[in-house]
Design a protein around this motif. Structure first.
Motif, PDB file in Angstrom:
ATOM      1  N   ARG A 144       0.834  -1.200   0.000  1.00 24.19           N
ATOM      2  CA  ARG A 144       0.000   0.000   0.000  1.00 24.19           C
ATOM      3  C   ARG A 144       0.871   1.252   0.000  1.00 24.19           C
ATOM      4  O   ARG A 144       2.043   1.200   0.338  1.00 24.19           O
ATOM      5  CB  ARG A 144      -0.922   0.005   1.223  1.00 24.19           C
ATOM      6  CG  ARG A 144      -1.884  -1.173   1.267  1.00 24.19           C
ATOM      7  CD  ARG A 144      -2.747  -1.126   2.511  1.00 24.19           C
ATOM      8  NE  ARG A 144      -3.661  -2.263   2.580  1.00 24.19           N
ATOM      9  CZ  ARG A 144      -4.480  -2.502   3.593  1.00 24.19           C
ATOM     10  NH1 ARG A 144      -4.497  -1.673   4.630  1.00 24.19           N
ATOM     11  NH2 ARG A 144      -5.273  -3.555   3.569  1.00 24.19           N
ATOM     12  N   SER A 145       0.239   2.366  -0.372  1.00 23.86           N
ATOM     13  CA  SER A 145       0.958   3.653  -0.419  1.00 23.86           C
ATOM     14  C   SER A 145       2.278   3.496  -1.169  1.00 23.86           C
ATOM     15  O   SER A 145       3.335   3.936  -0.707  1.00 23.86           O
ATOM     16  CB  SER A 145       1.200   4.189   0.995  1.00 23.86           C
ATOM     17  OG  SER A 145      -0.009   4.385   1.689  1.00 23.86           O
ATOM     18  N   ILE A 146       2.198   2.880  -2.334  1.00 21.40           N
ATOM     19  CA  ILE A 146       3.415   2.551  -3.077  1.00 21.40           C
ATOM     20  C   ILE A 146       4.131   3.807  -3.564  1.00 21.40           C
ATOM     21  O   ILE A 146       5.361   3.910  -3.473  1.00 21.40           O
ATOM     22  CB  ILE A 146       3.078   1.619  -4.257  1.00 21.40           C
ATOM     23  CG1 ILE A 146       2.560   0.282  -3.719  1.00 21.40           C
ATOM     24  CG2 ILE A 146       4.298   1.397  -5.140  1.00 21.40           C
ATOM     25  CD1 ILE A 146       2.046  -0.648  -4.793  1.00 21.40           C
ATOM     26  N   TYR A 147       3.365   4.764  -4.069  1.00 21.39           N
ATOM     27  CA  TYR A 147       4.002   6.000  -4.547  1.00 21.39           C
ATOM     28  C   TYR A 147       4.784   6.671  -3.421  1.00 21.39           C
ATOM     29  O   TYR A 147       5.959   7.021  -3.583  1.00 21.39           O
ATOM     30  CB  TYR A 147       2.941   6.950  -5.102  1.00 21.39           C
ATOM     31  CG  TYR A 147       3.474   8.316  -5.454  1.00 21.39           C
ATOM     32  CD1 TYR A 147       4.149   8.528  -6.646  1.00 21.39           C
ATOM     33  CD2 TYR A 147       3.312   9.393  -4.579  1.00 21.39           C
ATOM     34  CE1 TYR A 147       4.647   9.781  -6.965  1.00 21.39           C
ATOM     35  CE2 TYR A 147       3.806  10.642  -4.890  1.00 21.39           C
ATOM     36  CZ  TYR A 147       4.475  10.831  -6.087  1.00 21.39           C
ATOM     37  OH  TYR A 147       4.981  12.070  -6.392  1.00 21.39           O
ATOM     38  N   ALA A 148       4.135   6.839  -2.268  1.00 20.15           N
ATOM     39  CA  ALA A 148       4.811   7.471  -1.134  1.00 20.15           C
ATOM     40  C   ALA A 148       6.015   6.645  -0.699  1.00 20.15           C
ATOM     41  O   ALA A 148       7.065   7.193  -0.349  1.00 20.15           O
ATOM     42  CB  ALA A 148       3.836   7.645   0.032  1.00 20.15           C
ATOM     43  N   GLY A 149       5.872   5.324  -0.723  1.00 27.83           N
ATOM     44  CA  GLY A 149       6.987   4.469  -0.336  1.00 27.83           C
ATOM     45  C   GLY A 149       8.172   4.600  -1.273  1.00 27.83           C
ATOM     46  O   GLY A 149       9.324   4.652  -0.831  1.00 27.83           O
ATOM     47  N   LEU A 150       7.906   4.666  -2.566  1.00 25.87           N
ATOM     48  CA  LEU A 150       8.989   4.801  -3.543  1.00 25.87           C
ATOM     49  C   LEU A 150       9.755   6.109  -3.361  1.00 25.87           C
ATOM     50  O   LEU A 150      10.989   6.125  -3.329  1.00 25.87           O
ATOM     51  CB  LEU A 150       8.425   4.716  -4.960  1.00 25.87           C
ATOM     52  CG  LEU A 150       8.008   3.333  -5.467  1.00 25.87           C
ATOM     53  CD1 LEU A 150       7.221   3.458  -6.765  1.00 25.87           C
ATOM     54  CD2 LEU A 150       9.225   2.433  -5.679  1.00 25.87           C
ATOM     55  N   VAL A 151       9.014   7.208  -3.240  1.00 23.45           N
ATOM     56  CA  VAL A 151       9.707   8.496  -3.171  1.00 23.45           C
ATOM     57  C   VAL A 151      10.416   8.672  -1.829  1.00 23.45           C
ATOM     58  O   VAL A 151      11.515   9.241  -1.765  1.00 23.45           O
ATOM     59  CB  VAL A 151       8.742   9.667  -3.457  1.00 23.45           C
ATOM     60  CG1 VAL A 151       8.258   9.633  -4.896  1.00 23.45           C
ATOM     61  CG2 VAL A 151       7.561   9.683  -2.513  1.00 23.45           C
ATOM     62  N   LEU A 152       9.822   8.175  -0.749  1.00 25.05           N
ATOM     63  CA  LEU A 152      10.475   8.317   0.548  1.00 25.05           C
ATOM     64  C   LEU A 152      11.746   7.471   0.619  1.00 25.05           C
ATOM     65  O   LEU A 152      12.786   7.925   1.114  1.00 25.05           O
ATOM     66  CB  LEU A 152       9.516   7.924   1.666  1.00 25.05           C
ATOM     67  CG  LEU A 152      10.066   8.097   3.089  1.00 25.05           C
ATOM     68  CD1 LEU A 152      10.451   9.546   3.346  1.00 25.05           C
ATOM     69  CD2 LEU A 152       9.049   7.630   4.119  1.00 25.05           C
ATOM     70  N   ARG A 153      11.683   6.243   0.111  1.00 25.49           N
ATOM     71  CA  ARG A 153      12.881   5.402   0.094  1.00 25.49           C
ATOM     72  C   ARG A 153      13.959   6.006  -0.809  1.00 25.49           C
ATOM     73  O   ARG A 153      15.157   5.930  -0.496  1.00 25.49           O
ATOM     74  CB  ARG A 153      12.523   3.990  -0.375  1.00 25.49           C
ATOM     75  CG  ARG A 153      11.736   3.185   0.649  1.00 25.49           C
ATOM     76  CD  ARG A 153      11.177   1.902   0.036  1.00 25.49           C
ATOM     77  NE  ARG A 153      10.354   1.181   0.992  1.00 25.49           N
ATOM     78  CZ  ARG A 153      10.807   0.255   1.826  1.00 25.49           C
ATOM     79  NH1 ARG A 153      12.096  -0.070   1.804  1.00 25.49           N
ATOM     80  NH2 ARG A 153       9.998  -0.350   2.672  1.00 25.49           N
ATOM     81  N   THR A 154      13.538   6.599  -1.916  1.00 23.98           N
ATOM     82  CA  THR A 154      14.503   7.243  -2.807  1.00 23.98           C
ATOM     83  C   THR A 154      15.178   8.415  -2.116  1.00 23.98           C
ATOM     84  O   THR A 154      16.409   8.576  -2.182  1.00 23.98           O
ATOM     85  CB  THR A 154      13.804   7.720  -4.090  1.00 23.98           C
ATOM     86  OG1 THR A 154      13.273   6.586  -4.788  1.00 23.98           O
ATOM     87  CG2 THR A 154      14.768   8.458  -5.000  1.00 23.98           C
ATOM     88  N   LEU A 155      14.389   9.243  -1.454  1.00 16.62           N
ATOM     89  CA  LEU A 155      14.963  10.386  -0.748  1.00 16.62           C
ATOM     90  C   LEU A 155      15.926   9.927   0.342  1.00 16.62           C
ATOM     91  O   LEU A 155      17.014  10.482   0.501  1.00 16.62           O
ATOM     92  CB  LEU A 155      13.849  11.236  -0.141  1.00 16.62           C
ATOM     93  CG  LEU A 155      14.319  12.443   0.680  1.00 16.62           C
ATOM     94  CD1 LEU A 155      15.087  13.429  -0.193  1.00 16.62           C
ATOM     95  CD2 LEU A 155      13.138  13.139   1.351  1.00 16.62           C
ATOM     96  N   THR A 156      15.542   8.911   1.089  1.00 21.09           N
ATOM     97  CA  THR A 156      16.396   8.421   2.172  1.00 21.09           C
ATOM     98  C   THR A 156      17.723   7.906   1.628  1.00 21.09           C
ATOM     99  O   THR A 156      18.798   8.228   2.160  1.00 21.09           O
ATOM    100  CB  THR A 156      15.677   7.297   2.946  1.00 21.09           C
ATOM    101  OG1 THR A 156      14.451   7.803   3.481  1.00 21.09           O
ATOM    102  CG2 THR A 156      16.538   6.788   4.087  1.00 21.09           C
TER     103      THR A 156
END
Length: 296
Positions: A144-156
């Motif tokens: 779930r919340s895949i878009y948010a997960g992708l961008v947050l992991r990328t930023l981290t």
């Protein structure tokens, strides 16, 4: 090796944006990509209206613009399921997903610029992180919340890489997890706003700018959030020193949360604090605000 470094022509001075554009154009023109998307359409109704990679990207963008996060996540999940297949099938899914998030990657890169790191270097790091995150995304564990997960992991991941380049100490994983788990009081956030809030909290935590109530009450659009965005940018670009940003962030708070201290009430050091704050404000006023709004 990701799709921008295999099978594409490039020159020694090509920018990351140019390489991405070239890789995407070549894939869109490759008849094999049409065959791959056609096989996806035969497998899943999600791709039933798609005949090429451009159609898949446009469908993702349309769902994003409409705020249809359920449909957006479903399509992202279908792409991420295909990335581990390998071969050209996986490569197409990999590049389509990265291409869909490229505008967000550019914005992340602008927010991570430093006096010693220009946009191209920051963008290259962020795009590299994005490719890695898309390739390794734990879809079964995080469906779930895949878009948010992708961008947050990328930023981290990008922040960790840039931190090593700058000899900075990035936030420990447990602190990042704590920030992610906290929710603002009384606000249900969409994926985009959730990412913006988490990104701000990560930056502000690293620079020790947060007050005791910020984790619960801060959200996009508030005066407090705008202030923190501004002073984080000022530190990143060398306009302010971290201690000056802390001074401003600790003073300019919402009236409901101000602790009541004034230069007079904190004794003989109050005048020095006031003067230091005044100098910091003067530097902010003299800064290149056009550059700030490009990032904000």
């Amino acid at each position: 090796m990701h799709p921008t470094s295999a099978g594409t022509e490039s020159g020694p001075h090509d920018s990351t944006d140019m390489r991405m554009h070239r890789a995407w154009r070549q894939m869109c023109e490759d008849p094999r990509a049409e065959v791959v998307v056609g096989s996806w359409a035969a497998e899943s109704e999600l791709f039933s209206d798609c005949t090429g990679t451009g159609d898949v990207l446009e469908l993702l963008n349309a769902l994003y613009r409409a705020g249809n996060w359920t449909g957006h996540d479903a399509l992202l999940a279908a792409l991420l399921e295909r990335v581990p297949r390998g071969g050209y099938d996986g490569e197409v899914a990999w590049l389509v997903t990265v291409r869909a998030l490229l505008p967000k990657a550019a914005r992340m890169a602008r927010s991570q610029m430093r006096p010693s790191i220009d946009f191209e270097e920051a963008f290259s790091v962020v795009v590299g992180a994005l490719f890695e995150v898309v390739r390794t995304y734990p879809l079964e564990r995080c469906p779930r919340s895949i878009y948010a997960g992708l961008v947050l992991r990328t930023l981290t991941l990008a922040r960790q890489t840039l931190g090593h380049l700058l000899n900075d100490a990035p936030l420990p994983p447990d602190e990042v997890a704590e920030i992610v788990d906290r929710r603002p009081v009384g606000h249900e956030l969409g994926p985009e706003e959730r990412f913006e809030r988490l990104s701000l909290l990560m930056d502000a935590t690293e620079l020790q700018l947060l007050g005791k109530d910020d984790h619960e009450h801060i959200h996009s659009g508030t005066a407090r959030a705008e202030l923190l965005h501004l002073v984080v940018w000022a530190v990143r670009t060398g306009v302010l020193q971290p201690h000056e940003a802390q001074l401003l962030a600790g003073y300019y708070v919402d009236s409901d949360h101000r602790d009541g201290r004034t230069p007079r009430s904190i004794g003989s050091g109050g005048d020095r604090v006031r003067k230091a704050r005044s100098r910091a404000v003067s530097r902010l006023r003299a800064a290149d605000h056009d550059a700030y709004w490009l990032v904000a």
